[in-house]
Design a protein around this motif. Sequence first.
Motif, mmCIF file in Angstrom:
data_model
loop_
_atom_site.group_PDB
_atom_site.id
_atom_site.type_symbol
_atom_site.label_atom_id
_atom_site.label_comp_id
_atom_site.label_asym_id
_atom_site.label_seq_id
_atom_site.Cartn_x
_atom_site.Cartn_y
_atom_site.Cartn_z
ATOM 1 N N UNK A 88 34.255 -44.136 0.023
ATOM 2 C CA UNK A 88 34.554 -45.283 0.899
ATOM 3 C C UNK A 88 33.292 -45.952 1.425
ATOM 4 N N UNK A 90 30.552 -46.435 -0.168
ATOM 5 C CA UNK A 90 29.743 -46.860 -1.308
ATOM 6 C C UNK A 90 29.359 -48.327 -1.185
ATOM 7 N N UNK A 92 27.600 -50.141 -3.398
ATOM 8 C CA UNK A 92 27.237 -50.843 -4.636
ATOM 9 C C UNK A 92 28.447 -51.350 -5.415
ATOM 10 N N UNK A 93 28.927 -50.567 -6.373
ATOM 11 C CA UNK A 93 29.954 -51.113 -7.261
ATOM 12 C C UNK A 93 31.383 -50.929 -6.758
ATOM 13 N N UNK A 95 33.121 -51.709 -3.980
ATOM 14 C CA UNK A 95 33.912 -52.838 -3.464
ATOM 15 C C UNK A 95 34.458 -53.716 -4.584
ATOM 16 N N UNK A 96 33.635 -53.952 -5.599
ATOM 17 C CA UNK A 96 34.103 -54.755 -6.734
ATOM 18 C C UNK A 96 35.214 -54.020 -7.475
ATOM 19 N N UNK A 98 37.295 -51.936 -6.231
ATOM 20 C CA UNK A 98 38.528 -51.951 -5.442
ATOM 21 C C UNK A 98 39.197 -53.320 -5.528
ATOM 22 N N UNK A 99 38.391 -54.363 -5.545
ATOM 23 C CA UNK A 99 38.943 -55.714 -5.690
ATOM 24 C C UNK A 99 39.679 -55.837 -7.015
ATOM 25 N N UNK A 134 41.399 -46.600 4.946
ATOM 26 C CA UNK A 134 40.879 -47.409 3.836
ATOM 27 C C UNK A 134 42.034 -48.099 3.096
ATOM 28 N N UNK A 138 43.154 -52.117 2.831
ATOM 29 C CA UNK A 138 43.343 -52.828 1.561
ATOM 30 C C UNK A 138 44.783 -53.314 1.413
ATOM 31 N N UNK B 60 29.055 -58.130 -3.557
ATOM 32 C CA UNK B 60 29.906 -56.990 -3.896
ATOM 33 C C UNK B 60 31.002 -56.826 -2.856
ATOM 34 N N UNK B 69 37.019 -58.689 1.797
ATOM 35 C CA UNK B 69 38.090 -58.016 1.057
ATOM 36 C C UNK B 69 39.023 -57.314 2.032
ATOM 37 N N UNK B 70 40.252 -57.792 2.104
ATOM 38 C CA UNK B 70 41.251 -57.208 2.992
ATOM 39 C C UNK B 70 40.701 -57.055 4.397
ATOM 40 N N UNK B 72 38.754 -54.549 5.001
ATOM 41 C CA UNK B 72 37.628 -53.650 4.782
ATOM 42 C C UNK B 72 36.296 -54.344 5.037
ATOM 43 N N UNK B 73 36.106 -55.482 4.365
ATOM 44 C CA UNK B 73 34.842 -56.195 4.467
ATOM 45 C C UNK B 73 35.116 -57.584 5.044
ATOM 46 N N UNK B 110 33.232 -50.928 8.784
ATOM 47 C CA UNK B 110 32.649 -50.422 7.551
ATOM 48 C C UNK B 110 31.142 -50.574 7.682
#
Lengths: 225, 154
Positions: A88, A90, A92-93, A95-96, A98-99, A134, A138, B60, B69-70, B72-73, B110
């Motif tokens: 959770x 992370x 770097x990659x 978030x992409x 998860x999208x 998390x 989402x 990202x 994103x949602x 979260x971010x 986050x």
Amino acid sequence: MKIYFKTFIAIIFGVSLLGCDPAEKQNKNEEFPILGRKQFVERTVNGETVVDTIDHTIPDFRLVNQDSIWVTPKSFENKVYVADFFFTSCPTICPTMKKEMLRVYNAYKNNNSVAIISHTIDPKHDTVALLKDFAQRLDVEAPKWNFVTGNKEEIYELGQKGYMVTAMEDENEEGGYIHSGAFILVDKEKHVRGVYDGTNSNDVDRLIKDIDRLLATYNEPKTKS
Amino acid sequence: MSLKQSLSYITFLSLIFSTGCGSYSEFSSEATKDYSRAEMQKFAKYMVAGKQLYTTHCSNCHQESGQGLGKLYPPLAKSDFMMQNVNRTACLIKNGIKGEIIVNNITYNQEMPALEELTNLEVAEIATYIYNSWGNERGFVTVKEVETSLSNCQ
């Protein structure tokens, strides 16, 4: 001169059409292989030695999801599912990923034959409560999308030996872990049927097409045997 | 050459000229309407460099569209939290942030990693880009502003 030119264009056009057609046909009938190392096992039938080919299968596992419910291979009985590895925090990659996984989730929101499992590779930090938060952030739910945690070694081994992807600690890596951005498609028999780059929209489009294709194989009348 | 052909040539050429060639219309907004040509040129440079840095370091999580994103971010597009305080934003870009923040009435929690390797110019370019994209119109965030902000981070 003009006529030559027109003929030339017509030929080019014709050739390009010809070129496209077989390729497309091939695409449609493209093999949908079972991935992974096969095992060959000898056994004796009526005094004769026969060799059985055993396909790579996802091994048994027992992990807990965001609702504190055990998730095992049985949870995916009669379902095809997509697996990935993340954590959770992370930067770097993930978030992409998860999208992109969210697109898969939304595409099969109302289809009970498809499920998703995201394994944390940082179980010490990613507790059940954190995974719950998390998932809620989402706006997704189990059992459609399971965020699972458990024994760290078990998760790493499942990743490497089961799903054939990299998942391990590495203090030199940004975020402290090294893991693949792969989405792994698993069929109802627990065979790996495809590996996709979860950070690449085009590849995830291909995954969604392949899920449809895989589902279609189960509805086929059993004419082939 | 027939009239039809000449017309299509003219349309083609005018299309080429209208899409670029010296004007910075793609970057102009309410905030930049009083900028001189030289200022506008510099602004455009920041926007282009800023976008590249944003794509590398920020998109990202916050997404190319600045929508986040949602829950979260958080979004940067039309973000009240961000628009309120440029100094704080410069510090966040450089030093990261931990803990809860409220953006457009939603609580986010986050961790955002620090980007200590960024120079003041790079922070200014990113800030200029995010403060002037996706409907945000603040105008230039200069290196000087960033310097002042960064020396007063909490």
